[in-house]
Motif scaffolding. Structure first.
Motif, PDB file in Angstrom:
ATOM      1  N   LEU A 271       0.751  -1.265   0.140  1.00 38.16           N
ATOM      2  CA  LEU A 271      -0.016   0.141  -0.067  1.00 38.16           C
ATOM      3  C   LEU A 271       0.963   1.222  -0.066  1.00 38.16           C
ATOM      4  N   HIS A 272       1.906   1.184   0.392  1.00 39.09           N
ATOM      5  CA  HIS A 272       2.878   2.422   0.504  1.00 39.09           C
ATOM      6  C   HIS A 272       3.571   2.597  -1.011  1.00 39.09           C
ATOM      7  N   VAL A 273       3.453   1.758  -1.939  1.00 43.27           N
ATOM      8  CA  VAL A 273       3.665   1.853  -3.028  1.00 43.27           C
ATOM      9  C   VAL A 273       2.818   2.896  -4.080  1.00 43.27           C
ATOM     10  N   ASP A 274       1.720   2.723  -3.466  1.00 38.22           N
ATOM     11  CA  ASP A 274       0.537   3.467  -4.258  1.00 38.22           C
ATOM     12  C   ASP A 274       0.750   4.887  -4.305  1.00 38.22           C
ATOM     13  N   THR A 275       1.476   5.307  -3.294  1.00 41.99           N
ATOM     14  CA  THR A 275       1.956   6.931  -3.309  1.00 41.99           C
ATOM     15  C   THR A 275       3.052   7.251  -4.176  1.00 41.99           C
ATOM     16  N   HIS A 276       3.936   6.126  -4.626  1.00 44.19           N
ATOM     17  CA  HIS A 276       4.724   6.362  -5.608  1.00 44.19           C
ATOM     18  C   HIS A 276       4.506   6.012  -7.197  1.00 44.19           C
ATOM     19  N   LEU A 277       3.346   5.515  -7.135  1.00 42.70           N
ATOM     20  CA  LEU A 277       3.283   5.041  -8.515  1.00 42.70           C
ATOM     21  C   LEU A 277       3.561   5.981  -9.514  1.00 42.70           C
ATOM     22  N   GLN A 278       2.991   7.117  -9.515  1.00 42.28           N
ATOM     23  CA  GLN A 278       3.093   8.062 -10.715  1.00 42.28           C
ATOM     24  C   GLN A 278       4.614   8.615 -10.940  1.00 42.28           C
ATOM     25  N   TRP A 279       5.491   8.743  -9.855  1.00 41.08           N
ATOM     26  CA  TRP A 279       6.830   8.847  -9.997  1.00 41.08           C
ATOM     27  C   TRP A 279       7.572   7.561 -10.691  1.00 41.08           C
ATOM     28  N   ILE A 280       7.227   6.324 -10.407  1.00 40.32           N
ATOM     29  CA  ILE A 280       7.458   5.199 -10.984  1.00 40.32           C
ATOM     30  C   ILE A 280       7.109   5.072 -12.487  1.00 40.32           C
ATOM     31  N   GLU A 281       6.094   5.270 -12.660  1.00 42.99           N
ATOM     32  CA  GLU A 281       5.441   5.265 -14.123  1.00 42.99           C
ATOM     33  C   GLU A 281       6.224   6.590 -14.855  1.00 42.99           C
ATOM     34  N   ARG A 282       6.548   7.462 -14.666  1.00 44.03           N
ATOM     35  CA  ARG A 282       7.231   8.409 -15.303  1.00 44.03           C
ATOM     36  C   ARG A 282       8.690   7.966 -15.680  1.00 44.03           C
ATOM     37  N   GLY A 283       9.218   7.379 -14.773  1.00 43.20           N
ATOM     38  CA  GLY A 283      10.479   6.731 -15.111  1.00 43.20           C
ATOM     39  C   GLY A 283      10.585   5.477 -15.957  1.00 43.20           C
ATOM     40  N   ALA A 284       9.570   4.842 -15.580  1.00 46.29           N
ATOM     41  CA  ALA A 284       9.270   3.655 -16.464  1.00 46.29           C
ATOM     42  C   ALA A 284       9.107   4.109 -18.066  1.00 46.29           C
ATOM     43  N   ASN A 285       8.072   4.905 -18.187  1.00 45.45           N
ATOM     44  CA  ASN A 285       7.708   5.253 -19.475  1.00 45.45           C
ATOM     45  C   ASN A 285       8.749   5.840 -20.433  1.00 45.45           C
ATOM     46  N   THR A 286       9.428   6.750 -19.501  1.00 40.27           N
ATOM     47  CA  THR A 286      10.807   7.410 -20.137  1.00 40.27           C
ATOM     48  C   THR A 286      11.827   6.233 -20.664  1.00 40.27           C
ATOM     49  N   ALA A 287      12.065   5.404 -19.946  1.00 42.88           N
ATOM     50  CA  ALA A 287      13.026   4.390 -20.108  1.00 42.88           C
ATOM     51  C   ALA A 287      12.237   3.593 -21.270  1.00 42.88           C
ATOM     52  N   ARG A 288      11.087   3.326 -21.150  1.00 42.39           N
ATOM     53  CA  ARG A 288      10.386   2.386 -22.333  1.00 42.39           C
ATOM     54  C   ARG A 288      10.470   2.885 -23.478  1.00 42.39           C
ATOM     55  N   GLN A 289      10.102   4.267 -23.504  1.00 47.13           N
ATOM     56  CA  GLN A 289      10.152   5.206 -24.543  1.00 47.13           C
ATOM     57  C   GLN A 289      11.638   4.930 -25.271  1.00 47.13           C
ATOM     58  N   GLU A 290      12.807   5.321 -24.727  1.00 45.57           N
ATOM     59  CA  GLU A 290      14.076   5.563 -25.135  1.00 45.57           C
ATOM     60  C   GLU A 290      14.376   3.804 -25.784  1.00 45.57           C
ATOM     61  N   ALA A 291      13.899   2.689 -25.071  1.00 46.77           N
ATOM     62  CA  ALA A 291      14.186   1.496 -25.515  1.00 46.77           C
ATOM     63  C   ALA A 291      13.412   1.266 -26.917  1.00 46.77           C
ATOM     64  N   VAL A 292      12.226   1.644 -27.165  1.00 47.16           N
ATOM     65  CA  VAL A 292      11.360   1.619 -28.283  1.00 47.16           C
ATOM     66  C   VAL A 292      11.933   2.261 -29.294  1.00 47.16           C
ATOM     67  N   GLU A 293      12.600   3.418 -29.261  1.00 46.15           N
ATOM     68  CA  GLU A 293      13.199   4.193 -30.084  1.00 46.15           C
ATOM     69  C   GLU A 293      14.454   3.776 -30.608  1.00 46.15           C
ATOM     70  N   GLY A 294      15.141   2.656 -30.177  1.00 44.46           N
ATOM     71  CA  GLY A 294      16.305   1.989 -30.345  1.00 44.46           C
ATOM     72  C   GLY A 294      16.048   0.942 -31.150  1.00 44.46           C
ATOM     73  N   LEU A 295      14.490   0.351 -31.269  1.00 40.32           N
ATOM     74  CA  LEU A 295      14.596  -0.973 -31.868  1.00 40.32           C
ATOM     75  C   LEU A 295      14.462  -0.780 -33.463  1.00 40.32           C
ATOM     76  N   ARG A 296      14.895  -1.699 -33.947  1.00 42.65           N
ATOM     77  CA  ARG A 296      14.724  -1.799 -35.727  1.00 42.65           C
ATOM     78  C   ARG A 296      14.251  -2.657 -36.278  1.00 42.65           C
ATOM     79  N   SER A 297      13.723  -3.786 -35.690  1.00 36.91           N
ATOM     80  CA  SER A 297      12.959  -4.971 -36.176  1.00 36.91           C
ATOM     81  C   SER A 297      11.881  -5.369 -35.352  1.00 36.91           C
ATOM     82  N   GLY A 298      10.941  -5.953 -35.831  1.00 37.80           N
ATOM     83  CA  GLY A 298       9.753  -6.724 -35.042  1.00 37.80           C
ATOM     84  C   GLY A 298      10.328  -7.792 -34.321  1.00 37.80           C
ATOM     85  N   SER A 299      11.314  -8.459 -34.592  1.00 34.11           N
ATOM     86  CA  SER A 299      12.056  -9.505 -33.804  1.00 34.11           C
ATOM     87  C   SER A 299      12.667  -9.124 -32.549  1.00 34.11           C
ATOM     88  N   GLU A 300      13.287  -7.775 -32.753  1.00 37.20           N
ATOM     89  CA  GLU A 300      13.802  -7.228 -31.552  1.00 37.20           C
ATOM     90  C   GLU A 300      12.532  -6.712 -30.474  1.00 37.20           C
TER      91      GLU A 300
END
Length: 317
Positions: free
Chosen positions: A167-196
């Motif tokens: 339940l303590h994690v709930d208060t940090h979710l938006q902060w965690i999601e922002r970091g995860a989304n940024t990292a995920r977007q950077e990873a997606v931008e580096g992909l060049r194939s459907g296999s990757e």
């Protein structure tokens, strides 16, 4: 990237074995709640040489929790699969020792909570004492200052994100999601194939499911569709992460245009499911350039969705 630093002081409380094991289960549920939002970026860092060498309380090694009949097998396996970067010094920037700064709580030196503050992470504690049952902790930071004439120190109160229960994690979710989304977007931008993209979906989209036949469609995905598909998958991941079927029994709250197929086209949307049975995957979203489509079905009992097809709009050449 939520690095989770174990508060070593929370492992110094003497308690009966059942109480220690229960506290460990609660803390693990908190750790896994963070990992559910950012599986790729979550790492657990302890004061021990490794997670398996950790002592949860005096005379109570982590092996006692892992071997206890009351310990859920799923929790045990998911914890063992989590990124373990113990001990603390393994995540320090190269050449850094932090010898000029220290942290105290209740008059005691706290290394793990201090490193959580220094490195922008989250402190994690076993909830064996009431003082650790909180989502934030205020520490006293003491930092050495060195001027031309003398060496002195400055004390400052600082706040660190903290969790001992899910339940303590709930208060940090938006902060965690922002970091995860940024990292995920950077990873997606580096992909060049459907296999990757297919190879990385377990870490980038851990809440989504795919049928065995979906792999072929991802492998055949043209490069121009790789990034748009990755972005759509991210939106589906975010929608599923917030989905409460009790409040939204039909479907999650989608982040983009998602709908079911027209009745006359549903005959095109049957695919083998994970058990080999043919099922209707008529929920779909679009991606550019047209006519990109992704088809899936909702799995309400598991609070997720399962993707069967990605590619050109079904029924057209």
């Amino acid at each position: 990237m939520p690095q989770l630093f174990l508060n070593e002081k929370s492992c110094e409380t003497t308690a009966d074995p059942d109480r220690v094991n229960h506290a460990m289960t609660e803390m693990v549920e908190a750790v896994l709640a963070v990992a559910a939002v950012d599986r790729q970026g979550t790492a657990l860092i302890t004061q021990a040489d490794s997670l398996l060498a950790l002592e949860l309380a005096p005379g109570h090694p982590i092996g006692k929790w892992m071997g206890a009949p009351s310990t859920d097998e799923v929790l045990r396996l998911r914890l063992k699969r989590l990124d373990d970067r113990s001990p603390y010094r393994t995540v320090f920037p190269e050449g850094e020792t932090f010898s000029d700064v220290g942290y105290q709580y209740d008059g005691e030196t706290v290394e793990g909570l201090g490193y959580a503050h220094l490195l922008g992470g989250v402190g994690i504690s076993l909830p064996l004492e009431a003082r650790w049952n909180t989502d934030r902790i205020t520490l006293v930071q003491e930092r050495l200052t060195d001027d031309d004439e003398d060496t002195d120190s400055v004390s400052t109160e600082v706040e660190v994100r903290h969790a001992a229960r899910a339940l303590h994690v709930d208060t940090h979710l938006q902060w965690i999601e922002r970091g995860a989304n940024t990292a995920r977007q950077e990873a997606v931008e580096g992909l060049r194939s459907g296999s990757e993209l297919w190879e990385r979906w377990p870490e980038l989209y851990p809440l989504l499911q795919f049928t065995p036949g979906a792999e072929r469609h991802f492998v055949e995905l043209p490069e121009v569709w790789v990034r748009p598909v990755g972005e759509r998958l991210g939106e589906l991941q975010d929608a599923v992460s917030d989905w409460d079927p009790a409040q939204h029994p039909i479907a999650p709250q989608w982040r983009s245009d998602v709908r079911t197929e027209f009745e006359m086209r549903r005959k095109l949307c049957w695919f083998p499911d994970t058990d080999g049975e043919s099922r209707l995957f008529d929920w779909h979203c679009e991606f550019l350039p047209k006519p990109g489509r992704m088809h899936f079905r909702l799995v309400h009992e598991e609070r997720t969705l399962r993707i069967a097809y990605v590619g050109r709009k079904l029924g057209i050449k």
